[in-house]
Scaffold this motif. Structure first.
Motif, PDB file in Angstrom:
ATOM      1  N   LEU A 222       0.883  -1.259   0.124  1.00 40.79           N
ATOM      2  CA  LEU A 222      -0.067   0.155  -0.297  1.00 40.79           C
ATOM      3  C   LEU A 222       1.027   1.413   0.151  1.00 40.79           C
ATOM      4  CD1 LEU A 222      -2.908  -1.110   2.611  1.00 40.79           C
ATOM      5  CD2 LEU A 222      -2.743  -1.335   0.066  1.00 40.79           C
ATOM      6  N   ALA A 223       2.173   1.180   0.623  1.00 40.00           N
ATOM      7  CA  ALA A 223       2.994   2.408   0.688  1.00 40.00           C
ATOM      8  C   ALA A 223       3.570   2.712  -0.718  1.00 40.00           C
ATOM      9  CB  ALA A 223       3.871   2.045   1.639  1.00 40.00           C
ATOM     10  N   ASP A 224       3.780   1.481  -1.693  1.00 36.45           N
ATOM     11  CA  ASP A 224       4.293   1.796  -2.926  1.00 36.45           C
ATOM     12  C   ASP A 224       3.402   2.549  -3.684  1.00 36.45           C
ATOM     13  OD1 ASP A 224       6.204   0.484  -4.895  1.00 36.45           O
ATOM     14  OD2 ASP A 224       4.265   0.520  -6.051  1.00 36.45           O
ATOM     15  N   ASP A 225       4.185   3.587  -4.361  1.00 35.05           N
ATOM     16  CA  ASP A 225       3.376   4.727  -5.038  1.00 35.05           C
ATOM     17  C   ASP A 225       2.419   4.118  -6.100  1.00 35.05           C
ATOM     18  OD1 ASP A 225       4.534   6.763  -3.745  1.00 35.05           O
ATOM     19  OD2 ASP A 225       5.980   7.153  -4.917  1.00 35.05           O
ATOM     20  N   ARG A 226       3.096   3.095  -7.033  1.00 35.47           N
ATOM     21  CA  ARG A 226       2.202   2.490  -8.175  1.00 35.47           C
ATOM     22  C   ARG A 226       1.312   1.529  -7.359  1.00 35.47           C
ATOM     23  NH1 ARG A 226       2.334  -2.260 -10.856  1.00 35.47           N
ATOM     24  NH2 ARG A 226       1.778  -2.102 -13.052  1.00 35.47           N
ATOM     25  N   GLN A 227       1.457   0.613  -6.574  1.00 37.46           N
ATOM     26  CA  GLN A 227       0.651  -0.468  -6.267  1.00 37.46           C
ATOM     27  C   GLN A 227      -0.590   0.239  -5.083  1.00 37.46           C
ATOM     28  OE1 GLN A 227       1.065  -2.817  -7.943  1.00 37.46           O
ATOM     29  NE2 GLN A 227       1.592  -4.434  -6.418  1.00 37.46           N
ATOM     30  N   GLY A 228      -0.103   1.188  -4.454  1.00 34.68           N
ATOM     31  CA  GLY A 228      -1.215   1.785  -3.610  1.00 34.68           C
ATOM     32  C   GLY A 228      -2.229   2.400  -4.180  1.00 34.68           C
ATOM     33  N   ALA A 229      -1.764   3.268  -5.562  1.00 38.24           N
ATOM     34  CA  ALA A 229      -2.683   4.129  -6.291  1.00 38.24           C
ATOM     35  C   ALA A 229      -3.437   2.967  -7.020  1.00 38.24           C
ATOM     36  CB  ALA A 229      -2.086   4.738  -7.512  1.00 38.24           C
ATOM     37  N   LEU A 230      -2.922   1.682  -7.559  1.00 37.33           N
ATOM     38  CA  LEU A 230      -3.665   0.821  -8.229  1.00 37.33           C
ATOM     39  C   LEU A 230      -4.714   0.303  -7.505  1.00 37.33           C
ATOM     40  CD1 LEU A 230      -1.854  -1.867 -10.290  1.00 37.33           C
ATOM     41  CD2 LEU A 230      -3.813  -2.563  -9.186  1.00 37.33           C
ATOM     42  N   PHE A 231      -4.418  -0.215  -6.008  1.00 36.96           N
ATOM     43  CA  PHE A 231      -5.370  -0.967  -5.276  1.00 36.96           C
ATOM     44  C   PHE A 231      -6.538   0.148  -5.185  1.00 36.96           C
ATOM     45  CE2 PHE A 231      -2.261  -4.039  -4.357  1.00 36.96           C
ATOM     46  CZ  PHE A 231      -3.374  -5.248  -4.239  1.00 36.96           C
ATOM     47  N   LYS A 232      -6.191   1.525  -4.762  1.00 35.59           N
ATOM     48  CA  LYS A 232      -7.473   2.450  -4.706  1.00 35.59           C
ATOM     49  C   LYS A 232      -8.189   2.601  -5.664  1.00 35.59           C
ATOM     50  CE  LYS A 232      -6.221   6.442  -2.396  1.00 35.59           C
ATOM     51  NZ  LYS A 232      -5.741   7.648  -2.058  1.00 35.59           N
ATOM     52  N   ALA A 233      -7.609   2.434  -6.909  1.00 33.27           N
ATOM     53  CA  ALA A 233      -8.592   2.659  -8.341  1.00 33.27           C
ATOM     54  C   ALA A 233      -9.418   1.352  -8.513  1.00 33.27           C
ATOM     55  CB  ALA A 233      -7.535   2.729  -9.279  1.00 33.27           C
ATOM     56  N   VAL A 234      -8.939   0.190  -8.125  1.00 31.64           N
ATOM     57  CA  VAL A 234      -9.507  -0.978  -8.236  1.00 31.64           C
ATOM     58  C   VAL A 234     -10.454  -1.134  -7.186  1.00 31.64           C
ATOM     59  CG1 VAL A 234      -9.422  -3.743  -8.223  1.00 31.64           C
ATOM     60  CG2 VAL A 234      -7.782  -2.307  -9.336  1.00 31.64           C
ATOM     61  N   ILE A 235     -10.388  -0.752  -6.013  1.00 35.52           N
ATOM     62  CA  ILE A 235     -11.311  -0.801  -4.968  1.00 35.52           C
ATOM     63  C   ILE A 235     -12.472   0.259  -5.203  1.00 35.52           C
ATOM     64  CG2 ILE A 235     -11.883  -0.216  -2.533  1.00 35.52           C
ATOM     65  CD1 ILE A 235      -8.907  -1.389  -2.211  1.00 35.52           C
ATOM     66  N   ALA A 236     -12.182   1.465  -5.694  1.00 35.11           N
ATOM     67  CA  ALA A 236     -13.124   2.523  -5.982  1.00 35.11           C
ATOM     68  C   ALA A 236     -14.035   1.824  -7.239  1.00 35.11           C
ATOM     69  CB  ALA A 236     -12.675   3.695  -6.153  1.00 35.11           C
ATOM     70  N   ALA A 237     -13.528   1.218  -8.290  1.00 42.44           N
ATOM     71  CA  ALA A 237     -14.312   0.505  -9.174  1.00 42.44           C
ATOM     72  C   ALA A 237     -15.216  -0.674  -8.780  1.00 42.44           C
ATOM     73  CB  ALA A 237     -13.463   0.281 -10.267  1.00 42.44           C
ATOM     74  N   ALA A 238     -14.780  -1.318  -7.757  1.00 46.07           N
ATOM     75  CA  ALA A 238     -15.445  -2.582  -7.414  1.00 46.07           C
ATOM     76  C   ALA A 238     -16.880  -1.953  -6.688  1.00 46.07           C
ATOM     77  CB  ALA A 238     -14.749  -3.376  -6.516  1.00 46.07           C
ATOM     78  N   THR A 239     -16.838  -0.906  -6.195  1.00 48.93           N
ATOM     79  CA  THR A 239     -18.046  -0.398  -5.407  1.00 48.93           C
ATOM     80  C   THR A 239     -19.243  -0.298  -6.478  1.00 48.93           C
ATOM     81  OG1 THR A 239     -17.493   1.753  -5.811  1.00 48.93           O
ATOM     82  CG2 THR A 239     -16.785   0.836  -3.880  1.00 48.93           C
ATOM     83  N   CYS A 240     -18.842  -0.149  -7.934  1.00 45.52           N
ATOM     84  CA  CYS A 240     -20.032   0.165  -8.788  1.00 45.52           C
ATOM     85  C   CYS A 240     -19.762  -0.784  -9.983  1.00 45.52           C
ATOM     86  CB  CYS A 240     -20.056   1.412  -8.997  1.00 45.52           C
ATOM     87  SG  CYS A 240     -18.627   2.244  -9.726  1.00 45.52           S
TER      88      CYS A 240
END
Length: 213
Positions: free
Chosen positions: A101-119
């Motif tokens: 989660l602290a990795d700039d790429r991986q953290g941003a990637l997970f946030k994007a996927v989690i946001a998309a998963a809500t809808c």
């Protein structure tokens, strides 16, 4: 042709494997930079330096590509650590989550996927499978702890593992802050304390606990 096969369920070899790796790398980069809404198959093909037809034929849709990306991430993630104690094992798990989660790429990637998963249903299913795989990888650490008598019989391993990572994701998503090493250790310590107190013992007639979210 895409057909009914879920992306990522057939493992290619040779050049096809190299193309898949390049496309998934490009998709992850694009997700981290622009989020799910900005993900475009043609752009991914350009980034990966492969033909658009190849990307559309193999993955078909953005959600199909994200599903395959999550499958690959689950498979490539580091295996569990077994230190001989539940606390040591879960601290290792927590630090692995923290580093991701602290990795700039991986953290941003997970946030994007989690946001998309809500809808988006298919993304939500792919994300669920990702965590199902990761939780199952670490569940034996808790099973060994039950055998050693560290935690009560009937402790649900999946619930314990989820309890470690949950506060770290919550911190990232609600504050935008990357969890630090101390936060990761606290998450593991809290999960172990709760497990020892019997908080995660399966209750008779309770819900089935082997489908991690």
């Amino acid at each position: 042709m895409v057909g009914d096969t879920e992306p990522g369920t057939v493992r290619p070899g040779g050049r096809t494997a190299r193309v898949r790796a390049a496309v998934l790398q490009a998709a992850g980069d694009a997700l981290a930079e622009g989020g799910f809404a900005g993900l475009d198959l043609a752009d991914v093909a350009r980034r990966a330096d492969v033909g658009k037809t190849t990307v559309y034929r193999r993955w078909g849709t953005v959600t199909g590509l994200v599903a395959d990306l999550l499958t690959d991430m689950a498979e490539q993630s580091l295996p569990r650590t077994e230190t001989g104690s539940l606390l040591g094992d879960l601290k290792a798990n927590a630090q692995l989550v923290r580093r991701t989660l602290a990795d700039d790429r991986q953290g941003a990637l997970f946030k994007a996927v989690i946001a998309a998963a809500t809808c988006e249903r298919r993304t939500a299913e792919a994300l669920r499978r990702f965590y199902e795989t990761r939780v199952a990888e670490w569940a034996p650490c808790v099973e060994r702890a039950v055998e050693r008598g560290e935690v009560p019989e009937g402790t649900d391993p999946h619930e314990v593992v989820r309890a470690v990572s949950a506060p770290l994701y919550y911190r990232l998503l609600t504050t935008g802050d990357h969890p630090d090493e101390a936060a990761a250790d606290r998450a593991a310590e809290a999960a172990v304390a709760a497990a020892k107190a019997g908080a995660y013992v399966r209750r008779e007639g309770g819900p089935h606990q082997e489908d991690p979210a």
